[in-house]
Design a protein around this motif. Structure first.
Motif, mmCIF file in Angstrom:
data_model
loop_
_atom_site.group_PDB
_atom_site.id
_atom_site.type_symbol
_atom_site.label_atom_id
_atom_site.label_comp_id
_atom_site.label_asym_id
_atom_site.label_seq_id
_atom_site.Cartn_x
_atom_site.Cartn_y
_atom_site.Cartn_z
ATOM 1 N N GLY A 153 4.485 10.908 9.633
ATOM 2 C CA GLY A 153 3.301 11.099 9.460
ATOM 3 C C GLY A 153 2.331 10.223 8.209
ATOM 4 O O GLY A 153 2.984 9.503 7.584
ATOM 5 N N ILE A 154 1.117 10.930 7.848
ATOM 6 C CA ILE A 154 0.630 10.216 6.671
ATOM 7 C C ILE A 154 -0.151 11.274 5.741
ATOM 8 O O ILE A 154 -0.604 12.257 6.404
ATOM 9 C CB ILE A 154 -0.450 9.032 7.102
ATOM 10 N N ASP A 155 -0.146 10.897 4.720
ATOM 11 C CA ASP A 155 -0.914 12.043 3.549
ATOM 12 C C ASP A 155 -1.433 11.082 2.508
ATOM 13 O O ASP A 155 -0.994 10.627 1.638
ATOM 14 C CB ASP A 155 0.112 12.820 2.889
ATOM 15 N N ARG A 156 -2.756 10.531 2.855
ATOM 16 C CA ARG A 156 -3.474 9.578 2.195
ATOM 17 C C ARG A 156 -3.452 10.098 0.512
ATOM 18 O O ARG A 156 -3.473 9.014 -0.196
ATOM 19 C CB ARG A 156 -4.876 9.193 2.753
ATOM 20 N N SER A 157 -3.440 11.152 0.132
ATOM 21 C CA SER A 157 -3.769 11.749 -1.268
ATOM 22 C C SER A 157 -2.261 11.290 -1.825
ATOM 23 O O SER A 157 -2.468 11.042 -3.115
ATOM 24 C CB SER A 157 -3.922 12.922 -1.290
ATOM 25 N N LYS A 158 -1.384 11.010 -1.288
ATOM 26 C CA LYS A 158 0.093 10.572 -1.971
ATOM 27 C C LYS A 158 0.019 9.101 -2.060
ATOM 28 O O LYS A 158 1.114 8.632 -2.452
ATOM 29 C CB LYS A 158 1.285 10.900 -1.300
ATOM 30 N N LEU A 159 -0.701 8.131 -1.315
ATOM 31 C CA LEU A 159 -0.623 6.657 -1.242
ATOM 32 C C LEU A 159 -1.298 6.181 -2.299
ATOM 33 O O LEU A 159 -2.366 6.745 -2.871
ATOM 34 C CB LEU A 159 -1.206 6.122 -0.083
ATOM 35 N N LYS A 160 -0.686 5.061 -2.923
ATOM 36 C CA LYS A 160 -1.336 4.223 -4.175
ATOM 37 C C LYS A 160 -1.362 2.954 -3.764
ATOM 38 O O LYS A 160 -0.690 2.293 -3.008
ATOM 39 C CB LYS A 160 -0.413 4.618 -5.264
ATOM 40 N N ASN B 183 -0.031 -0.060 -0.567
ATOM 41 C CA ASN B 183 0.052 0.908 0.414
ATOM 42 C C ASN B 183 -1.170 1.681 0.880
ATOM 43 O O ASN B 183 -1.458 1.716 2.089
ATOM 44 C CB ASN B 183 1.055 2.028 0.112
ATOM 45 N N LYS B 184 -2.118 2.176 0.128
ATOM 46 C CA LYS B 184 -3.409 2.772 0.353
ATOM 47 C C LYS B 184 -4.436 1.794 1.093
ATOM 48 O O LYS B 184 -4.949 1.985 2.086
ATOM 49 C CB LYS B 184 -3.801 3.523 -0.793
ATOM 50 N N MET B 185 -4.411 0.593 0.444
ATOM 51 C CA MET B 185 -5.038 -0.548 0.976
ATOM 52 C C MET B 185 -4.460 -0.785 2.508
ATOM 53 O O MET B 185 -5.385 -0.985 3.296
ATOM 54 C CB MET B 185 -5.092 -1.662 0.171
ATOM 55 N N ILE C 42 -2.940 0.856 4.765
ATOM 56 C CA ILE C 42 -3.339 1.842 5.780
ATOM 57 C C ILE C 42 -4.870 1.975 6.027
ATOM 58 O O ILE C 42 -5.063 1.899 7.150
ATOM 59 C CB ILE C 42 -2.814 3.426 5.208
ATOM 60 N N SER C 43 -5.397 1.704 5.191
ATOM 61 C CA SER C 43 -7.155 1.622 5.231
ATOM 62 C C SER C 43 -7.370 0.398 6.281
ATOM 63 O O SER C 43 -8.141 0.489 7.307
ATOM 64 C CB SER C 43 -7.830 1.475 4.000
ATOM 65 N N MET C 44 -6.633 -0.618 5.921
ATOM 66 C CA MET C 44 -6.845 -1.790 6.787
ATOM 67 C C MET C 44 -6.432 -1.611 8.213
ATOM 68 O O MET C 44 -6.960 -1.879 9.006
ATOM 69 C CB MET C 44 -6.239 -2.997 6.404
ATOM 70 N N LEU C 45 -5.262 -0.984 8.308
ATOM 71 C CA LEU C 45 -4.643 -0.665 9.752
ATOM 72 C C LEU C 45 -5.410 0.191 10.337
ATOM 73 O O LEU C 45 -5.766 0.192 11.560
ATOM 74 C CB LEU C 45 -3.217 0.163 9.483
ATOM 75 N N THR C 46 -6.016 1.241 9.717
ATOM 76 C CA THR C 46 -6.941 2.232 10.295
ATOM 77 C C THR C 46 -8.207 1.625 10.911
ATOM 78 O O THR C 46 -8.687 1.686 12.212
ATOM 79 C CB THR C 46 -7.514 3.381 9.355
ATOM 80 N N LYS C 47 -8.829 0.699 9.880
ATOM 81 C CA LYS C 47 -9.947 0.188 10.437
ATOM 82 C C LYS C 47 -9.966 -1.003 11.791
ATOM 83 O O LYS C 47 -10.594 -0.921 12.575
ATOM 84 C CB LYS C 47 -10.699 -0.798 9.270
#
Length: 168
Positions: A105-112, A115-117, A119-124
């Protein structure tokens, strides 16, 4: 050689959850890699769980240096049981070593940071693709909802393998 423990590296907690569930089901203790390095002797046979990042099982190379890895489990965004060839190649898991993948799964609040960037690009990217496969649809849903797909039934193949190999 029968594993004596489960060793894991977790980023957002999904890998840890799977390691603990399997530990309860098999009776094996579950340790983080740092705990294991203190608690277990070098060369101890283990099952290794790591989170997937660009098809790499995080922490696997370190675990393989310290322990005798009986099987590798990668936990990521992909469907359970998929991407085995890519993960084996990217992580240099020997052909003779059993490899499993589990959807976490994913928990964006724990990404930094990066990795956060990523995941954002993958989602978009997935959201902009209007001809998504069923697997891509499930992954997009997971990404957009901060979902967790951790469940005991995802461990079925691993439990069957473990019982066949190590339980008389």
């Amino acid at each position: 050689m029968k594993p004596e423990a489960i060793v894991y590296t977790s980023n957002t907690g999904h890998t840890q959850q799977y390691a603990r569930i399997l530990g309860r089901r098999t009776g094996l203790p579950a340790y983080t890699i740092s705990e294991a390095e203190k608690q277990l002797e070098k060369g101890t046979p283990i099952l290794y769980f790591g989170w997937l990042h660009a098809s790499h099982v995080k922490g696997y190379q370190n675990a393989a240096k310290h322990f005798s890895v009986c099987a590798v489990v990668g936990v990521g965004l992909c469907d359970t049981g998929t991407m085995l060839e890519e993960v084996r190649k990217a992580s240099s898991v020997p052909e003779k070593t059993p490899l499993f993948t589990l959807q976490g799964g994913i928990d964006r609040s724990k990404l930094k940071g990066l990795n956060k960037m990523m995941i954002s690009m993958l989602t978009k990217g997935l959201a902009s693709n209007k001809q998504r496969s069923a697997q891509e649809e499930r992954m997009l849903e997971l990404l957009q909802r901060d979902a967790s797909y951790v469940c005991e039934e995802n461990l079925t193949e691993i439990l069957e393998w473990y019982e066949k190999e190590y339980v008389c």
